[in-house]
Design a protein around this motif. Structure first.
Motif, PDB file in Angstrom:
ATOM      1  N   ARG A  76       0.840  -1.197   0.000  1.00 22.53           N
ATOM      2  CA  ARG A  76       0.000   0.000   0.000  1.00 22.53           C
ATOM      3  C   ARG A  76       0.879   1.251   0.000  1.00 22.53           C
ATOM      4  O   ARG A  76       1.831   1.340   0.742  1.00 22.53           O
ATOM      5  N   ALA A  77       0.489   2.195  -0.808  1.00 24.15           N
ATOM      6  CA  ALA A  77       1.216   3.462  -0.874  1.00 24.15           C
ATOM      7  C   ALA A  77       0.296   4.574  -0.401  1.00 24.15           C
ATOM      8  O   ALA A  77      -0.913   4.532  -0.648  1.00 24.15           O
ATOM      9  N   PRO A  78       0.844   5.586   0.278  1.00 24.18           N
ATOM     10  CA  PRO A  78      -0.019   6.700   0.684  1.00 24.18           C
ATOM     11  C   PRO A  78      -0.549   7.439  -0.538  1.00 24.18           C
ATOM     12  O   PRO A  78       0.180   7.693  -1.489  1.00 24.18           O
ATOM     13  N   ASN A  79      -1.818   7.749  -0.504  1.00 25.52           N
ATOM     14  CA  ASN A  79      -2.453   8.490  -1.574  1.00 25.52           C
ATOM     15  C   ASN A  79      -2.567   9.943  -1.121  1.00 25.52           C
ATOM     16  O   ASN A  79      -3.410  10.274  -0.287  1.00 25.52           O
ATOM     17  N   LEU A  80      -1.691  10.788  -1.647  1.00 20.34           N
ATOM     18  CA  LEU A  80      -1.652  12.189  -1.223  1.00 20.34           C
ATOM     19  C   LEU A  80      -2.907  12.956  -1.625  1.00 20.34           C
ATOM     20  O   LEU A  80      -3.277  13.925  -0.966  1.00 20.34           O
ATOM     21  N   GLU A  81      -3.577  12.524  -2.684  1.00 23.67           N
ATOM     22  CA  GLU A  81      -4.809  13.191  -3.119  1.00 23.67           C
ATOM     23  C   GLU A  81      -5.941  12.977  -2.113  1.00 23.67           C
ATOM     24  O   GLU A  81      -6.751  13.859  -1.890  1.00 23.67           O
ATOM     25  N   LYS A  82      -5.993  11.793  -1.502  1.00 18.67           N
ATOM     26  CA  LYS A  82      -7.065  11.458  -0.561  1.00 18.67           C
ATOM     27  C   LYS A  82      -6.707  11.802   0.883  1.00 18.67           C
ATOM     28  O   LYS A  82      -7.581  11.849   1.735  1.00 18.67           O
ATOM     29  N   VAL A 121      -4.438   8.244   3.823  1.00 19.03           N
ATOM     30  CA  VAL A 121      -5.151   7.167   3.144  1.00 19.03           C
ATOM     31  C   VAL A 121      -4.139   6.378   2.327  1.00 19.03           C
ATOM     32  O   VAL A 121      -3.381   6.945   1.539  1.00 19.03           O
ATOM     33  N   PHE A 122      -4.138   5.054   2.551  1.00 19.80           N
ATOM     34  CA  PHE A 122      -3.272   4.150   1.804  1.00 19.80           C
ATOM     35  C   PHE A 122      -4.129   3.412   0.780  1.00 19.80           C
ATOM     36  O   PHE A 122      -5.165   2.842   1.126  1.00 19.80           O
ATOM     37  N   ASP A 123      -3.696   3.438  -0.492  1.00 20.24           N
ATOM     38  CA  ASP A 123      -4.412   2.728  -1.549  1.00 20.24           C
ATOM     39  C   ASP A 123      -4.243   1.229  -1.352  1.00 20.24           C
ATOM     40  O   ASP A 123      -3.188   0.753  -0.933  1.00 20.24           O
ATOM     41  N   VAL A 164      -7.216   2.088   3.100  1.00 20.39           N
ATOM     42  CA  VAL A 164      -7.059   2.054   4.549  1.00 20.39           C
ATOM     43  C   VAL A 164      -6.701   3.461   5.004  1.00 20.39           C
ATOM     44  O   VAL A 164      -5.754   4.061   4.485  1.00 20.39           O
ATOM     45  N   ALA A 165      -7.476   3.975   5.953  1.00 20.30           N
ATOM     46  CA  ALA A 165      -7.210   5.308   6.493  1.00 20.30           C
ATOM     47  C   ALA A 165      -6.538   5.174   7.854  1.00 20.30           C
ATOM     48  O   ALA A 165      -6.952   4.363   8.680  1.00 20.30           O
ATOM     49  N   VAL A 166      -5.503   5.956   8.062  1.00 12.16           N
ATOM     50  CA  VAL A 166      -4.793   5.994   9.341  1.00 12.16           C
ATOM     51  C   VAL A 166      -4.837   7.438   9.833  1.00 12.16           C
ATOM     52  O   VAL A 166      -4.407   8.347   9.132  1.00 12.16           O
ATOM     53  N   SER A 167      -5.375   7.611  11.035  1.00  6.35           N
ATOM     54  CA  SER A 167      -5.448   8.942  11.631  1.00  6.35           C
ATOM     55  C   SER A 167      -4.394   9.056  12.712  1.00  6.35           C
ATOM     56  O   SER A 167      -4.160   8.093  13.449  1.00  6.35           O
ATOM     57  N   ALA A 170      11.980  21.249  18.254  1.00  2.68           N
ATOM     58  CA  ALA A 170      12.689  20.958  19.493  1.00  2.68           C
ATOM     59  C   ALA A 170      12.151  19.669  20.117  1.00  2.68           C
ATOM     60  O   ALA A 170      12.890  18.921  20.765  1.00  2.68           O
ATOM     61  N   ARG A 171      10.851  19.420  19.919  1.00  7.34           N
ATOM     62  CA  ARG A 171      10.242  18.191  20.435  1.00  7.34           C
ATOM     63  C   ARG A 171       9.039  17.857  19.570  1.00  7.34           C
ATOM     64  O   ARG A 171       8.225  18.732  19.265  1.00  7.34           O
ATOM     65  N   LEU A 172       8.941  16.605  19.199  1.00 10.57           N
ATOM     66  CA  LEU A 172       7.804  16.118  18.424  1.00 10.57           C
ATOM     67  C   LEU A 172       7.268  14.865  19.100  1.00 10.57           C
ATOM     68  O   LEU A 172       8.013  13.918  19.345  1.00 10.57           O
ATOM     69  N   ARG A 173       5.979  14.897  19.419  1.00 12.49           N
ATOM     70  CA  ARG A 173       5.299  13.719  19.970  1.00 12.49           C
ATOM     71  C   ARG A 173       4.331  13.248  18.893  1.00 12.49           C
ATOM     72  O   ARG A 173       3.421  13.974  18.498  1.00 12.49           O
ATOM     73  N   ASP A 174       4.553  12.025  18.409  1.00 13.81           N
ATOM     74  CA  ASP A 174       3.826  11.450  17.297  1.00 13.81           C
ATOM     75  C   ASP A 174       2.904  10.348  17.821  1.00 13.81           C
ATOM     76  O   ASP A 174       3.375   9.297  18.258  1.00 13.81           O
ATOM     77  N   TYR A 175       1.589  10.585  17.799  1.00 15.98           N
ATOM     78  CA  TYR A 175       0.608   9.639  18.323  1.00 15.98           C
ATOM     79  C   TYR A 175      -0.101   8.956  17.161  1.00 15.98           C
ATOM     80  O   TYR A 175      -0.869   9.595  16.441  1.00 15.98           O
ATOM     81  N   PHE A 176       0.178   7.678  16.975  1.00 15.30           N
ATOM     82  CA  PHE A 176      -0.496   6.893  15.943  1.00 15.30           C
ATOM     83  C   PHE A 176      -0.614   5.453  16.427  1.00 15.30           C
ATOM     84  O   PHE A 176       0.049   5.054  17.372  1.00 15.30           O
ATOM     85  N   ALA A 177      -1.468   4.692  15.770  1.00 15.42           N
ATOM     86  CA  ALA A 177      -1.653   3.275  16.103  1.00 15.42           C
ATOM     87  C   ALA A 177      -0.625   2.476  15.319  1.00 15.42           C
ATOM     88  O   ALA A 177      -0.754   2.296  14.115  1.00 15.42           O
ATOM     89  N   PRO A 178       0.440   2.011  15.990  1.00 13.47           N
ATOM     90  CA  PRO A 178       1.530   1.354  15.257  1.00 13.47           C
ATOM     91  C   PRO A 178       1.096   0.115  14.472  1.00 13.47           C
ATOM     92  O   PRO A 178       1.650  -0.160  13.422  1.00 13.47           O
ATOM     93  N   GLU A 179       0.084  -0.591  14.931  1.00 16.11           N
ATOM     94  CA  GLU A 179      -0.354  -1.800  14.222  1.00 16.11           C
ATOM     95  C   GLU A 179      -0.944  -1.475  12.860  1.00 16.11           C
ATOM     96  O   GLU A 179      -0.916  -2.300  11.950  1.00 16.11           O
ATOM     97  N   LEU A 180      -1.444  -0.258  12.670  1.00 13.94           N
ATOM     98  CA  LEU A 180      -1.965   0.139  11.377  1.00 13.94           C
ATOM     99  C   LEU A 180      -0.868   0.533  10.395  1.00 13.94           C
ATOM    100  O   LEU A 180      -1.121   0.629   9.197  1.00 13.94           O
ATOM    101  N   MET A 181       0.318   0.753  10.874  1.00 15.04           N
ATOM    102  CA  MET A 181       1.427   1.181  10.025  1.00 15.04           C
ATOM    103  C   MET A 181       2.258   0.007   9.521  1.00 15.04           C
ATOM    104  O   MET A 181       3.138   0.178   8.718  1.00 15.04           O
ATOM    105  N   ALA A 182       2.006  -1.183  10.022  1.00 12.67           N
ATOM    106  CA  ALA A 182       2.814  -2.359   9.627  1.00 12.67           C
ATOM    107  C   ALA A 182       2.449  -2.825   8.246  1.00 12.67           C
ATOM    108  O   ALA A 182       1.399  -2.612   7.746  1.00 12.67           O
TER     109      ALA A 182
END
Length: 186
Positions: A123-129, A150-152, A158-161, A174-186
């Motif tokens: 799946r590749a991220p769809n920048l248009e969606k 949105v991943f095609d 598949v949408a990942v928020s 200086a600091r970035l906190r990235d909150y995502f569901a790691p299981e959706l990124m695999a």
């Protein structure tokens, strides 16, 4: 903040020449700078240096391009201050994606190692969606990115928020906190 117009760059007042000279050095060395003589610049100026201020949108978009789009660990690391912190608090310990990185060099090396791993999905991220909304806060050095990627897929997208909280210093992260569901990124 000081706003300088192009005629001020060409004919500086006495005492401003040193700051303007430093500004021109910064502009000429910055490959992403698209300054033209007719442009207006907003600057943060102190007695030691002149830096071009970057908006939250510019900071976010350069971070997004360096990381998610081009997977360029060097460019990603340069988005951070030398002592910058990257955190992904929802990532479990031992996961392939780093949970906490401290310092530009650790960010560079860990993300380079992560980007070298084979991509596990076709799946590749769809920048248009996909899209994002940036939220400013009462603190001018903090902004929040609300992202829907949105991943095609084979007929089923598949949408990942996710949410990212940025703390900025001198135009860098200086600091970035990235909150995502790691299981959706695999």
């Amino acid at each position: 903040m000081i706003t300088l117009l192009s005629h001020e760059l060409a004919n500086p007042e006495p005492g401003r020449a040193t700051v303007l000279g430093r500004l021109l050095d910064v502009l000429l060395q910055e490959p992403r700078c698209r300054w033209r003589p007719c442009d207006c610049l907003v600057l943060q100026v102190d007695s030691r240096k002149a830096t071009v201020s970057r908006t939250p949108q510019q900071i976010f978009e350069s971070y997004l391009y360096a990381g998610a789009i081009t997977r360029n660990a060097d460019a990603l690391a340069e988005s951070f201050t030398p002592d910058g912190v990257f955190e992904a608090p929802l990532v479990p310990a031992g996961a392939a994606f780093p949970r906490r990185l401290v310092g530009r060099e650790e960010i560079r090396s860990a993300m380079a190692a992560y980007y070298e791993q084979p991509v596990k999905s076709e799946r590749a991220p769809n920048l248009e969606k996909s899209g994002y909304v940036l939220h400013t806060t009462a603190d001018p050095d903090v902004f929040i990115a609300e992202i829907d990627t949105v991943f095609d897929g084979d007929g089923d997208d598949v949408a990942v928020s996710l949410v990212q909280i940025f703390r900025i210093r001198d135009g860098k992260i200086a600091r970035l906190r990235d909150y995502f569901a790691p299981e959706l990124m695999a």
